[in-house]
Scaffold this motif. Structure first.
Motif, PDB file in Angstrom:
ATOM      1  N   ALA A  32       0.775  -1.216   0.013  1.00  0.00           N
ATOM      2  CA  ALA A  32       0.128  -0.188   0.072  1.00  0.00           C
ATOM      3  C   ALA A  32       1.046   1.143  -0.015  1.00  0.00           C
ATOM      4  N   PHE A  33       1.961   1.258   0.745  1.00  0.00           N
ATOM      5  CA  PHE A  33       2.655   2.497   0.718  1.00  0.00           C
ATOM      6  C   PHE A  33       3.395   2.641  -0.510  1.00  0.00           C
ATOM      7  N   ILE A  34       3.797   1.609  -1.129  1.00  0.00           N
ATOM      8  CA  ILE A  34       4.400   1.687  -2.617  1.00  0.00           C
ATOM      9  C   ILE A  34       3.370   2.350  -3.603  1.00  0.00           C
ATOM     10  N   THR A  35       2.521   1.780  -3.411  1.00  0.00           N
ATOM     11  CA  THR A  35       1.222   1.892  -4.617  1.00  0.00           C
ATOM     12  C   THR A  35       0.823   3.293  -4.210  1.00  0.00           C
ATOM     13  N   VAL A  36       0.920   4.061  -2.877  1.00  0.00           N
ATOM     14  CA  VAL A  36       0.189   5.387  -2.754  1.00  0.00           C
ATOM     15  C   VAL A  36       1.177   6.318  -3.169  1.00  0.00           C
ATOM     16  N   LEU A  37       2.639   5.926  -2.855  1.00  0.00           N
ATOM     17  CA  LEU A  37       3.853   6.630  -3.408  1.00  0.00           C
ATOM     18  C   LEU A  37       3.683   6.868  -4.696  1.00  0.00           C
ATOM     19  N   SER A  38       3.535   5.891  -5.633  1.00  0.00           N
ATOM     20  CA  SER A  38       3.378   5.923  -6.781  1.00  0.00           C
ATOM     21  C   SER A  38       2.418   6.563  -7.594  1.00  0.00           C
ATOM     22  N   PHE A  39       1.356   6.595  -6.977  1.00  0.00           N
ATOM     23  CA  PHE A  39       0.059   7.390  -7.324  1.00  0.00           C
ATOM     24  C   PHE A  39       0.388   8.635  -7.119  1.00  0.00           C
ATOM     25  N   ALA A  40       0.809   8.887  -5.900  1.00  0.00           N
ATOM     26  CA  ALA A  40       1.265  10.534  -5.698  1.00  0.00           C
ATOM     27  C   ALA A  40       2.032  11.153  -6.489  1.00  0.00           C
ATOM     28  N   ALA A  41       3.302  10.362  -6.871  1.00  0.00           N
ATOM     29  CA  ALA A  41       4.297  10.851  -7.524  1.00  0.00           C
ATOM     30  C   ALA A  41       3.798  11.062  -9.095  1.00  0.00           C
ATOM     31  N   THR A  42       3.078  10.045  -9.674  1.00  0.00           N
ATOM     32  CA  THR A  42       2.475  10.045 -10.678  1.00  0.00           C
ATOM     33  C   THR A  42       1.595  11.372 -11.135  1.00  0.00           C
ATOM     34  N   CYS A  43       0.553  11.729 -10.048  1.00  0.00           N
ATOM     35  CA  CYS A  43      -0.242  12.703 -10.187  1.00  0.00           C
ATOM     36  C   CYS A  43       0.689  13.990 -10.013  1.00  0.00           C
ATOM     37  N   VAL A  45       3.907  14.531 -10.904  1.00  0.00           N
ATOM     38  CA  VAL A  45       4.630  14.991 -12.155  1.00  0.00           C
ATOM     39  C   VAL A  45       3.798  15.185 -13.117  1.00  0.00           C
ATOM     40  N   TYR A  46       2.611  14.593 -13.583  1.00  0.00           N
ATOM     41  CA  TYR A  46       1.774  15.032 -14.755  1.00  0.00           C
ATOM     42  C   TYR A  46       0.897  15.697 -14.275  1.00  0.00           C
ATOM     43  N   TYR A  47       0.711  16.393 -13.390  1.00  0.00           N
ATOM     44  CA  TYR A  47      -0.335  17.490 -13.122  1.00  0.00           C
ATOM     45  C   TYR A  47       0.476  18.715 -13.481  1.00  0.00           C
ATOM     46  N   PRO A  48       0.105  19.584 -14.338  1.00  0.00           N
ATOM     47  CA  PRO A  48       0.620  20.909 -14.835  1.00  0.00           C
ATOM     48  C   PRO A  48       1.386  21.812 -13.396  1.00  0.00           C
ATOM     49  N   ASN A  49       2.517  21.688 -13.280  1.00  0.00           N
ATOM     50  CA  ASN A  49       3.155  22.710 -12.284  1.00  0.00           C
ATOM     51  C   ASN A  49       4.721  22.965 -12.637  1.00  0.00           C
ATOM     52  N   SER A  52       8.177  19.268 -13.588  1.00  0.00           N
ATOM     53  CA  SER A  52       7.837  18.197 -14.505  1.00  0.00           C
ATOM     54  C   SER A  52       9.152  17.389 -14.744  1.00  0.00           C
ATOM     55  N   ASP A  53       9.846  17.022 -13.783  1.00  0.00           N
ATOM     56  CA  ASP A  53      10.900  16.268 -13.941  1.00  0.00           C
ATOM     57  C   ASP A  53      10.701  14.641 -13.700  1.00  0.00           C
ATOM     58  N   SER A  54      10.712  13.905 -14.794  1.00  0.00           N
ATOM     59  CA  SER A  54      10.193  12.512 -14.658  1.00  0.00           C
ATOM     60  C   SER A  54      11.139  11.786 -13.871  1.00  0.00           C
ATOM     61  N   ARG A  55      12.274  11.917 -13.435  1.00  0.00           N
ATOM     62  CA  ARG A  55      13.159  11.176 -12.505  1.00  0.00           C
ATOM     63  C   ARG A  55      12.407  10.729 -11.387  1.00  0.00           C
ATOM     64  N   LEU A  56      11.384  11.382 -10.605  1.00  0.00           N
ATOM     65  CA  LEU A  56      10.614  11.152  -9.839  1.00  0.00           C
ATOM     66  C   LEU A  56       9.913   9.754 -10.088  1.00  0.00           C
ATOM     67  N   ILE A  57       9.489   9.585 -11.127  1.00  0.00           N
ATOM     68  CA  ILE A  57       8.485   8.666 -11.787  1.00  0.00           C
ATOM     69  C   ILE A  57       9.903   7.342 -11.598  1.00  0.00           C
TER      70      ILE A  57
END
Length: 101
Positions: A32-43, A45-49, A52-57
């Protein structure tokens, strides 16, 4: 795409087991921790701000590999290999310090 699959897996487990039973397992909490982290990072990085560094992904994807570690720990053969690896870490540390220190 994998983030969505992992989120669906987590949601289905919570719905089937219930939160109390789901959260009793450290493996489920780790996933769950990894999944929530993945979801938050994806949002994030891809949310306009401005960020926009894809290294986080990439880091999050590497963290997903840790989910495999829990599978390997459960297998007897890999427990022996893992134990041997842990046993040689002190010697490896000394060698790495000698080479790069």
């Amino acid at each position: 795409a994998f983030t969505v699959i992992y989120c669906m897996e987590m949601l289905m487990k919570v719905l089937v087991l219930g939160w109390k039973r789901y959260s009793e397992s450290y493996r489920n909490l780790f996933d769950a921790f990894i999944t929530v982290l993945s979801f938050a990072a994806t949002c994030y990085v891809y949310y306009p701000n401005r960020f926009s560094d894809s290294r986080l992904i990439r880091f999050v994807v590497m963290a997903r590999v840790l989910r495999l570690v829990r599978v390997l720990v459960a297998m007897k053969q890999f427990q022996v290999i893992g134990g041997t690896f842990i046993d040689i870490l002190p010697a490896a540390r000394r060698i790495l310090l000698f080479l790069f220190g």
